[in-house]
Design an enzyme around this catalytic site. Sequence first.
Site, PDB file in Angstrom:
ATOM      1  N   CYS A 146       5.853 -15.657   2.283  1.00  0.00           N
ATOM      2  CA  CYS A 146       6.274 -14.565   2.381  1.00  0.00           C
ATOM      3  C   CYS A 146       4.610 -13.932   2.529  1.00  0.00           C
ATOM      4  CB  CYS A 146       6.463 -13.605   1.009  1.00  0.00           C
ATOM      5  SG  CYS A 146       6.480 -12.258   1.123  1.00  0.00           S
ATOM      6  N   HIS A 171      12.023 -15.875   0.447  1.00  0.00           N
ATOM      7  CA  HIS A 171      11.422 -16.710  -0.677  1.00  0.00           C
ATOM      8  C   HIS A 171      12.762 -17.317  -1.159  1.00  0.00           C
ATOM      9  CE1 HIS A 171       7.600 -13.843  -2.015  1.00  0.00           C
ATOM     10  NE2 HIS A 171       8.400 -13.456  -1.691  1.00  0.00           N
ATOM     11  N   GLU A 220      12.233 -19.673  -2.426  1.00  0.00           N
ATOM     12  CA  GLU A 220      12.325 -20.456  -3.921  1.00  0.00           C
ATOM     13  C   GLU A 220      13.417 -20.050  -5.418  1.00  0.00           C
ATOM     14  OE1 GLU A 220       9.287 -17.205  -3.994  1.00  0.00           O
ATOM     15  OE2 GLU A 220      10.345 -18.534  -2.324  1.00  0.00           O
TER      16      GLU A 220
END
Length: 554
Positions: free
Chosen positions: A378, A516, A518
């Site tokens: 990001c 993102h 994650e």
Amino acid sequence: MTPLIFVTGGVVSSLGKGIAAASLAAVLEARGLRVTMMKLDPYINVDPGTMSPFQHGEVYVTDDGAETDLDLGHYERYLRTRLSRKNSITTGRIYDNVIRKERRGDYLGGTVQVIPHITDEIKRCIVEATEGFDIGLVEIGGTVGDIESLPFLEAIRQIRTERGPEGAIFMHLTLVPWIAAAGELKTKPTQHSVKELRSIGIQPDILLCRSEQPLPDSERRKIALFTNVPERAVISAVDLDNIYKMPRRFHEEGLDAIVLDRLRINAGPADLSQWDEVVDASEHPVDTVNIAVVGKYVDHQDAYKSVAEALKHGGLRQRTRVKLKWLESSDIEQQGVDALKDVDGILVPGGFGDRGFEGKVLTAKFARETGMPYFGICYGMQAAVVDYARHVAGLSGANSTENDKASPHPVIGLITEWRTSSGEIERRNEESDLGGTMRLGLQEQRLKPGTLSREMYGRDVVAERHRHRYEFNNRYRTQLEDAGLTISAKSMDDLLVEMVELPRDAHPWFLACQAHPEFLSTPRDGHPLFVGFIRAARERKAQAGGRLLKEATA
């Protein structure tokens, strides 16, 4: 209706209700049940989206773009179930829903009250989020005794009354402190916490007793006697050195069997082999790498909870222990990049605002020039683009319009600033609400053949979750590509840049993504980008070790 387990906490906050509930859910799932989870948070914010990371920690994002409590990240890391905005409810959202109904005239001009209107809305949300599953776990945020939690507690009390003990049960997580000076575990806080619950009409069915020491049988019997909880249902939730041991530990304590007995649910035996493999990989590593995480909120690491977990998951897939070195990006601005020289890889996570951004740009520049594996997420991608524009493409003063509205080369900006029908750049920062142009939720992207990104994923189209406002400015695509930057992924309509990287002949592993990833990493599966990044860090470490050995023997 879906049988429910309501999870409450007592004595003190931060006992780990989310992880405890998720661990139980993982065991129930391992027994073949379809399980979902839900978080009820007592704060009045409608959602955590505009809350400070210093106060709230990470804002977790679901497929449908909900900005939620970080506990939903724990839930999804332990379960195969994908959650949505239905699974995260705040007091603010409940009141907002009720006020909207009142404005529409749904209550026919009647007086709107906490009981029944607020509690009915809470119950409606619980049913909506859990219907269609074999079992649902509902965590109530905060600590029993907090005034703001009372409407939630009243609502779950009503559900238990309406459904009976086979339709809903209460599990209470409490603290049994170890007093070192006395050499004893003290049960009184647990007794008082249960007393507080019983005063509002809730009798726990199960107690999870969090403590530093295993709970002796004598203390278990004492707690059972004074709390009116069966001794078998007083569970020792002793501190563990690895949170992924918790599913196996709860199963050994018989927690899942107690739950299924109370709810009259038939299920198969628990297959916890995948969790055993995760624990074995974490406890018997064959390698260790040091990763620098250069962010804006490193003094409050819960702001990067999913990033930290995803890095560890990437190591688990190759039996590598990942040690994290947290660095404040503003310190890099003031002190330089020396702190980055003793690590094996660098990750720059997301963030908002200009504070520390130049430190992220310097970090990307250092990694690019030294061959250090770099993973930008990001804001970390935007920093890498700004670095490349300034120092390789020769675009002096290049920046993001988030930080410099007057930049001569706004390589990062709002879509409204560079995508117009007339082709002219428009400056609309002041007109955009904080969430007005936010790109949220799961979105597909197409990967460019022959790139590192395509190699990592092993397929042409992938979907990742997003949470950002600013984008790569398409007006600079050609200029930056001509300067050597590879745009390796774009949105399916070809409008938005999703990933950038450096060619393999220019850098061993330099990749940055606008999404993102994650949020889709789990300990059992990992995520391709994090696995690849940790592998690159291992290779960097091995090369450095070989170089040092060669120098020592020369």
